[in-house]
Design a protein around this motif. Sequence first.
Motif, PDB file in Angstrom:
ATOM      1  N   ARG A 121       0.815  -1.221   0.000  1.00 34.59           N
ATOM      2  CA  ARG A 121       0.000   0.000   0.000  1.00 34.59           C
ATOM      3  C   ARG A 121       0.849   1.273   0.000  1.00 34.59           C
ATOM      4  O   ARG A 121       0.555   2.222  -0.725  1.00 34.59           O
ATOM      5  N   GLU A 122       1.892   1.294   0.811  1.00 33.58           N
ATOM      6  CA  GLU A 122       2.710   2.502   0.916  1.00 33.58           C
ATOM      7  C   GLU A 122       3.282   2.900  -0.440  1.00 33.58           C
ATOM      8  O   GLU A 122       3.281   4.080  -0.806  1.00 33.58           O
ATOM      9  N   GLN A 123       3.758   1.907  -1.199  1.00 30.78           N
ATOM     10  CA  GLN A 123       4.337   2.193  -2.512  1.00 30.78           C
ATOM     11  C   GLN A 123       3.275   2.714  -3.482  1.00 30.78           C
ATOM     12  O   GLN A 123       3.526   3.665  -4.242  1.00 30.78           O
ATOM     13  N   ILE A 124       2.087   2.121  -3.462  1.00 37.59           N
ATOM     14  CA  ILE A 124       1.033   2.556  -4.383  1.00 37.59           C
ATOM     15  C   ILE A 124       0.499   3.931  -3.983  1.00 37.59           C
ATOM     16  O   ILE A 124       0.237   4.785  -4.842  1.00 37.59           O
ATOM     17  N   PHE A 125       0.339   4.170  -2.682  1.00 35.60           N
ATOM     18  CA  PHE A 125      -0.038   5.509  -2.209  1.00 35.60           C
ATOM     19  C   PHE A 125       0.962   6.546  -2.705  1.00 35.60           C
ATOM     20  O   PHE A 125       0.593   7.630  -3.178  1.00 35.60           O
ATOM     21  N   HIS A 126       2.249   6.205  -2.586  1.00 36.39           N
ATOM     22  CA  HIS A 126       3.302   7.118  -3.030  1.00 36.39           C
ATOM     23  C   HIS A 126       3.142   7.436  -4.518  1.00 36.39           C
ATOM     24  O   HIS A 126       3.229   8.605  -4.926  1.00 36.39           O
ATOM     25  N   ALA A 127       2.904   6.401  -5.318  1.00 35.91           N
ATOM     26  CA  ALA A 127       2.763   6.590  -6.767  1.00 35.91           C
ATOM     27  C   ALA A 127       1.556   7.480  -7.088  1.00 35.91           C
ATOM     28  O   ALA A 127       1.626   8.380  -7.939  1.00 35.91           O
ATOM     29  N   ILE A 128       0.431   7.243  -6.411  1.00 32.01           N
ATOM     30  CA  ILE A 128      -0.764   8.059  -6.643  1.00 32.01           C
ATOM     31  C   ILE A 128      -0.488   9.517  -6.280  1.00 32.01           C
ATOM     32  O   ILE A 128      -0.822  10.442  -7.039  1.00 32.01           O
ATOM     33  N   ASN A 129       0.130   9.727  -5.124  1.00 33.08           N
ATOM     34  CA  ASN A 129       0.422  11.099  -4.685  1.00 33.08           C
ATOM     35  C   ASN A 129       1.367  11.818  -5.645  1.00 33.08           C
ATOM     36  O   ASN A 129       1.193  13.008  -5.937  1.00 33.08           O
ATOM     37  N   ARG A 130       2.358  11.118  -6.140  1.00 29.78           N
ATOM     38  CA  ARG A 130       3.296  11.728  -7.087  1.00 29.78           C
ATOM     39  C   ARG A 130       2.583  12.101  -8.390  1.00 29.78           C
ATOM     40  O   ARG A 130       2.890  13.103  -9.020  1.00 29.78           O
ATOM     41  N   CYS A 131       1.610  11.262  -8.793  1.00 26.54           N
ATOM     42  CA  CYS A 131       0.844  11.580 -10.012  1.00 26.54           C
ATOM     43  C   CYS A 131       0.015  12.847  -9.822  1.00 26.54           C
ATOM     44  O   CYS A 131      -0.120  13.658 -10.749  1.00 26.54           O
ATOM     45  N   TYR A 132      -0.546  13.016  -8.645  1.00 27.23           N
ATOM     46  CA  TYR A 132      -1.258  14.264  -8.359  1.00 27.23           C
ATOM     47  C   TYR A 132      -0.312  15.462  -8.407  1.00 27.23           C
ATOM     48  O   TYR A 132      -0.624  16.500  -9.002  1.00 27.23           O
ATOM     49  N   GLU A 133       0.857  15.296  -7.789  1.00 30.26           N
ATOM     50  CA  GLU A 133       1.827  16.397  -7.754  1.00 30.26           C
ATOM     51  C   GLU A 133       2.278  16.805  -9.150  1.00 30.26           C
ATOM     52  O   GLU A 133       2.514  17.998  -9.421  1.00 30.26           O
TER      53      GLU A 133
END
Length: 588
Positions: free
Chosen positions: A304-316
């Motif tokens: 989950r942590e890795q996928i959350f990170h990827a989603i957040n970076r896409c927003y950024e």
Amino acid sequence: MDINKTMNPHDLAEKLLEKYDFDEKNLLQILIEIQKNSERNFIDRKTIEFISKRLNIPETRIDGVISYYDALSFTPKAKYSIGVCKGTSCSIMGNQTLLKWITEILNISKDEITEDGLFSIQQVPCFGACDIAPAIRINDKVYGQLTFEGLNQILTEIIRNNTLPDTKKPDEKPIGVQVITSNFGKYDGYSIDDYIALGGFKGLINTIAKGAELSIQDISESGLQGRGGAQYPTGRKLSESRRVKNERKVVVCNADEGEPGTFKDRELLRNDPYKVIEGMLIASYVTDATEGFIYLREEYYWMREQIFHAINRCYEKGYLGKNILNSGHCFDLQLVSGAGSYVCGEGFALCESLEGKRGVPRAKPPYVKQAGYLQLPTLIINVETLSAITVIMQNGYQIFTNTGTKLSPGTKVISVSGKVNQPGVFEIPFGYSIKDIIYQLAGGIKDGKALNFIQIGGASGGILPASGIDIAYDYETLKSVGQSPGSGAIVVADEEEDIVEYIQTVQDFFSHESCGKCTPCREGNRQLQSILKRFVANEATDEDLSRYKAIVKTLEVASLCGSGKTEAVPLKCAIQYFEESFISRLKR
């Protein structure tokens, strides 16, 4: 206030209710997080009463959800809950020996808790670690390929340090061709800048430039079929979804990879999560969807942590949210967890789960594409299919039509496990020989033993004897022998594996996972379980054999959803190719 295991239950529940906007449809996510942050890994009655009052829903609604999902519990567990996998691959690879070692080291039996409350032992369904079978799961960490000494060392470290030791990073293995898996080993799965440098989001840019209709046409021209098992033409699926008009539409990435023997989606998400997200963005653009979910199986909670990170970076970076790449397209994405239910791989059951309910299939019509999540038009699509969409839109549909076969263009990512020297994830062009998959890519049978049979496509897939593996792995060839690629799993059994005992393992899985909604599946599984117990004990009768065949046929034609219908496939294949093995176990 941070959410952690030191909070009292009411504060924890209140904080999570606030996090999820006091919204009933988030009930499942709230319950999962409450249990994950509980010292004894359970949800107590007072917490249930508290949630009931705060959400203004009956306690029975909450009880129904907790009782349905494997990952949720009413009763306290040990601080370190040890789950020994009882899936097909782990059964072949010696899970009973592993269970015996644990009970000897801890001096407790299965389903017991040590006096100090530190450890408990259960047998649990497959959690997607088939390449390191036999495997155990302690809370959310997975350990595999264990010797007695290695197991003892892990348990000793837990006792000494009161924490879980690190798990070994999976070995990078040769994976055949690299089309869908082209980024494996080229970046760490975290850096969005590295993904962009590898051509990331070029597929989305091309899609916006071409427009929805031409993009769908390209995907159709590629010949891509759904990689989750249903094999529905992806271009047609996108086109049908686009034709359903609504202001609010949903795309769901089905990452509930619950088919025993299957772990390819795990590796696609771990090695290249941005490619999956880009595939969702492309799908959302061509279907006019406004919001999406990645529905991740609970057994992959560690990801989950890795996928959350990827989603957040896409927003950024502006790839998620409002007016993506100045296209006018808006798309929001959430990560949610399943809670341990195989049936939630079915479209409507998944939608029910997303709504915080028991994951039970609905009757059709209407279909998911018309009235899925919250009765909204919903597109549910598999992890590998999304990765393939990205590859096609990045490189052109010819990247698929130039490989594979005429009727099965492109490549397939497969999971190989069981009695082979090199279990793992491989990408192959369609048309590749199954024999070569086993003896070349996977390194042949362990210890020089003879092959007995293979199961293709997961627990619901067909079975082929050793004499039947010199065929091509593609849709048309497998269909000609009554088989299908299914989930992409291949479980390999050597000469020591008994087909009747293996089928009992398969059937036990389906008995456990049946949602109970329809009579053929609920009662059929109950009867099959009794019949197979008699076969394994050499106590079966001729009538048992006849009833076995009749019940399997009923499952195939009368079950409400794909779970019951596809369960019939391995049970039927076992009789087709190995009826003598069943007859030899009849009581005379």
